[in-house]
Design an enzyme around this catalytic site. Sequence first.
Site, PDB file in Angstrom:
ATOM      1  N   CYS A  79       0.829  -1.204   0.000  1.00 29.64           N
ATOM      2  CA  CYS A  79       0.000   0.000   0.000  1.00 29.64           C
ATOM      3  C   CYS A  79       0.871   1.266   0.000  1.00 29.64           C
ATOM      4  O   CYS A  79       1.545   1.552   0.992  1.00 29.64           O
ATOM      5  CB  CYS A  79      -0.901  -0.047   1.239  1.00 29.64           C
ATOM      6  SG  CYS A  79      -1.679   1.490   1.696  1.00 29.64           S
ATOM      7  N   CYS A 137       0.134   3.770   2.731  1.00 29.42           N
ATOM      8  CA  CYS A 137       0.624   3.289   4.028  1.00 29.42           C
ATOM      9  C   CYS A 137       2.078   3.721   4.219  1.00 29.42           C
ATOM     10  O   CYS A 137       2.477   4.130   5.314  1.00 29.42           O
ATOM     11  CB  CYS A 137       0.522   1.769   4.119  1.00 29.42           C
ATOM     12  SG  CYS A 137      -1.169   1.140   4.002  1.00 29.42           S
TER      13      CYS A 137
END
Length: 173
Positions: free
Chosen positions: A66, A69
Site C-alpha cells: 500500500c 501506508c
Amino acid sequence: MRTHRFQITLLLAAAAVTMILPVPRTGAAPIKPGDAFVPIDGSSLEGSLPDLKGKVVLVDFWASWCAPCKASFPALNELHQRYRDKGLVIVAISVDEKASDMQSFLKKVPAQFAVLRDAKQKLIAATSVETMPTSFILDRAGKVRFVHNGFKGSETVKKYREELDSLLNTSAK
C-alpha cells in the site's frame, strides 16, 4: 395421484438443492464512531500488544503493498512522539499474509510504535476494513470516536491532531 407424487418429488429436490448451495455470508458491519472496538487482544495477532488500558488508541490497518501506508508511517511516528506521554498508544496492524513482506516494508519505513500482524485475517474480517490504510481512534474506554479511510497526507495529519488533542485534553487520566 401421479401429479401429487411429482409435486412432492420436486419439493424434496428443491429442498435438497438449497441444503447444498452455499448460503451467502454477510460480513461484519463496518465499525463506526460510537461503536465499541473489537477486542484486539483476542484476535490471534502476531507481535507484542502494548498495554491499552485507559489509553487513547490509534489502530491503523496497513499492508506492505500500500503506497499511502508508506506515506502514513512517518506521520504516525510523529504522532507517537508528540502524544505518547499524554496517553496515546499507536498499534499498526499489518494484513500481509507473509511476515517477510511486512519485515521488508518495516526495514524501508521503520515504525516507532507497536506493529503486529493479522496473519489469520481475523481482526480485519471482524472490522470490515476495505481500504488501506484504515485507522480507528479509540477513546480511553475503547469506544471508536473517529475513523479514517485512506491517508491523504497533511489533511489526514491535521485531522488526527485535532481529534487526538480533543481526546487527550478532555479524557480523564
